[in-house]
Structure formats: C-alpha cells, structure tokens
Design an enzyme around this catalytic site. Sequence first.
Site, mmCIF file in Angstrom:
data_model
loop_
_atom_site.group_PDB
_atom_site.id
_atom_site.type_symbol
_atom_site.label_atom_id
_atom_site.label_comp_id
_atom_site.label_asym_id
_atom_site.label_seq_id
_atom_site.Cartn_x
_atom_site.Cartn_y
_atom_site.Cartn_z
ATOM 1 N N ARG A 101 38.262 46.137 46.271
ATOM 2 C CA ARG A 101 37.978 46.113 46.300
ATOM 3 C C ARG A 101 37.957 45.247 45.139
ATOM 4 O O ARG A 101 38.666 43.839 45.511
ATOM 5 C CB ARG A 101 38.410 47.829 45.097
ATOM 6 N N ASN B 48 36.388 45.393 52.537
ATOM 7 C CA ASN B 48 35.039 47.153 51.975
ATOM 8 C C ASN B 48 35.544 46.752 50.300
ATOM 9 O O ASN B 48 36.127 46.751 49.413
ATOM 10 C CB ASN B 48 36.773 48.279 52.418
ATOM 11 N N GLU B 49 34.190 47.795 50.094
ATOM 12 C CA GLU B 49 33.569 47.592 49.096
ATOM 13 C C GLU B 49 33.926 46.738 47.793
ATOM 14 O O GLU B 49 35.039 47.380 46.457
ATOM 15 C CB GLU B 49 35.135 49.257 47.981
ATOM 16 N N ILE B 50 34.084 45.531 48.504
ATOM 17 C CA ILE B 50 34.496 44.522 47.227
ATOM 18 C C ILE B 50 34.425 44.135 45.903
ATOM 19 O O ILE B 50 34.791 43.895 45.718
ATOM 20 C CB ILE B 50 34.023 42.830 48.907
ATOM 21 N N ARG C 143 31.951 46.878 54.941
ATOM 22 C CA ARG C 143 32.163 48.152 54.312
ATOM 23 C C ARG C 143 31.759 48.388 53.089
ATOM 24 O O ARG C 143 31.865 48.077 52.164
ATOM 25 C CB ARG C 143 33.080 48.891 54.607
#
Length: 475
Positions: free
Chosen positions: A42, A78-80, A118
């Site tokens: 994130r 992930n979920e960047i 992801r």
Amino acid sequence: MKSIKEMGANFVRLAHYPQDPEVYKACDELGLLVWDELPWCRGGIGNEVWKMNAKNMLTEIINQNYNHPSIIIWSLGNEINWLPDFPDGDNPEKTNTFLTELNDIAHKLDPTRKTAIRKYYEGSHIVDVFSPSIWSGWYSGSYKSYQKAIDVYKKEYSHFIHAEYGGDSHVGRHSENPITGENVIKAEGWEEAIVQTKVANIAQIGDWSENYIVDLFDWHLHISENDPTFVGNIQWAFKDFATPLRPEDDIPYMNQKGLTDRNGIPKDAYYVFKSYWAKEPFAYIESHTWTERQGPENTPRTISVFSNCEKVTFFHNGKSLGEKQRNIALYPANGLTWDVNFTKGENILVAVGKTKEGKTVSDTLKVNYRFKKNEAATSLQLSFEKLKNGNYLVTAMAIDNNNLRCLDYEESVYFQCIKGGKTLRNQGTPTGSESIKMANGKASIEVIPDDSNTPIEMTALNQSFKGEYLKIPVN
C-alpha cells in the site's frame, strides 16, 4: 513453518516485511516453496528518497537470500496503489515506470527466478506472475462464486496464482446455521470494494463462527483441488496476528483470519486443509470446541469428519452410522458427513479412519446436547480451574433465568484481577485478552497468582448486566 508443513502445504507466501533468517532456513529444510515479499504494501509511489529505499531493500533481499533453494518468486509489492502516502502516489503511469525498474533489478540480480505482484492490475503485464484479489465469501459475494472468478482470471493472466482468501473466525464460536449471505449479498461478485463500508459483505454481517470458515475453506479447496488447470491458492494468514486497525474485532486489535490462534493452536479450519493435503493419516470431528449444543428433539444434525483416510466409519453412542468412502469430488468434507440424531445429555461421537494400507486412526468427541432453548441472557456466572502450570483459568458464562448457558450470546466481557495476581493480558489469544467477545456465551482468561498467598479476586463486566465477582482460594 513445521506446523504449516504438517498441515500438508508445500508453498508459503511471506508477509510484507524482512523475515528472520531462520524462516528461510526452516523452509529450505522442510521443503516449502517460498514467495518472498518486498515491503511495498500500500502507500502508492513516493519521492526519490522513497524510490532509492525501495530499490535498496529489493537489492538487499535478493543478495541476502539468493542461495536459499526454497525461494522461487521475488514479489515486488502488494496492493501498492492503495491509500497513497504521497500526492499523486496512485498515478499508474508513474507506478508502472518504477515497477518496471524494480522488475529489471530483480531479473538482473537473479535471472533464474520469477517476479510477482498482487492486486495491482495496471502492472500485471510487467511481472512474471500475477495475483488478482479474490475474497469470495468474505469481503464480497458468496464463496460459491469462486470457480467463476478463477475461470475468468485463468484466461486473463497467463501466469495466474491466487494469493489471499479466507476470513476471520473466533475460537469456540459455532452456529447450527452459519450466515452465508445467500439472498442478501450479490453472489456474482468476487472483487472486494475499495471502500468496504459501502457494500454489504460477510465480514460485516457474518457471525465469525468457525463453522462458516470451515465451509468457506472446504469450498475453495474443493474447487482448487479438482481443477487441474489451476496452479493453486495461498490462504491469508496462517496465524492470527496483531494490528492497530481493528479495535472492534472479537479479540480487539487482532486480525483473526488465522488457521491457528496467536499461540499457534489449530482452529477447525486447519484440519480442512490437512484433510486435502497432509500425508500422515488422521481424522477430526467438527468440532472439538463445540461440545455444548441445543436443538429440537428428533432433529438430526449433519456432522462432518475431516480426514485424509480412504474410508471412515462413524459411531454415535456406540452404534455405527455406517462407513463412507472419501471422495475428493464431493462437498462438504469430501463426502464424510453423517446425520446424527442427538440424545439428551452426553453424546459420544467416534470417527475411525482406515487407510489404503489398512492403518487405522480415530477421533472421539463428547457433546452435551439439550432440547430446551436458552432464553435471553440475564447475568454472568464466573468459575475457575487450576491449570497444570500453576495459573488459574477464570471463565465467564452468560446464563438465562433458568441457569442455562446462552449459546447465542456474543457480546463483549471485560475481565479484571483486583487482588492476588494479574491477568495474562494483551496476548491476542482466546485466553489472553482482558476484553473479548463471547463465543457461544463463554469467555475465559488466564490468571497468574502472585507470591502473597492471598486469595485471587476477579471481576467480569459487560454492557448488559451488573458485574460479577469471584474469589479464588490459593493453595
């Protein structure tokens, strides 16, 4: 890692921070394949200092861990693009430019391993392996939509693997009819919304029972294990873990998506995975934390046995209810289910599994069943028992005016030790939290006596009734 291996898994996705060297060593020795994760989780893309830091971390992770044979994937994030920390931090053009730089660094440092990401769809074409976000039956839709989801993504992404699925479960909470969201939540959806407060989902309206999560995982594995064109999925996460974001959870500040609690003690869901994947023969009756039940007389209940044995025979109070052949194409529990007509009082359930080689294993469960339904809870009742370690387990039970345990009561209880010792608190476990929601009208806490040899004095409070007091003689 040993517990993961004993469950039968062969692949581990590490979380979004640098791991202890012992983790990689354990995976090497146990033969667990590893997805290693860069700590870009994130926050979006940052400034030049941020970018340099990210590149340095990726370089260090690969250089430090290059010689671990267990690692097969370097994940770049992930979920960047979620919740950007910088202005314009979720700009996909800027993000893709930088993601391409990271991907090039990874391949230059290690040409032999794949890269992955992801839940950043705009960059799915940059990396070698991609995982979309599918939380069927928790953050969106019904778990029954899972096959449809993976069928779509298998066509869309040539190197598709599914990382993250599951849901929260509270140890000891059970329901005869778990809330599934059918006819309430749009079953066709499988993507969770960015703002989850604006869409109904099981995470919000569900009962967080162990039964529901067992059904959810059983369905996901039923799909994945029967689909030869699907490489596989990675459940999130193996153990309950602490978080500053969840003060309202059944155990405050805990993410309870684990297959085990924070002490590593398996929940029911652990045995679902074990039934599909483990080699050592076993049988497990659902559920060892569900020993008090109620229902109308002459109303059979379906009991599931999770086992990797070829055949299982089930007994109720000494009478055989028949032998069944395990069939991976059947749901639930690979067909190992029996309808049991409980008698009033103690019921003894026995499952005997038999392997192809003739080896037998068994599991026994005692269930106390009543035909009278509890009324509304009116008070708390406190009791204690001395543990082998010298501590005391103090239990609060919600009861009605007939002194029946209220199996449908799920409100919070607050424990406090006034004198003679201290509670085992802030552990994030079912017996290590001073504030905890009840599981079928019951909650417990471990209490450590001090050296004064004075009686331990405990209180338990909640928002519904006056507080209760308990004095424990210490000997």
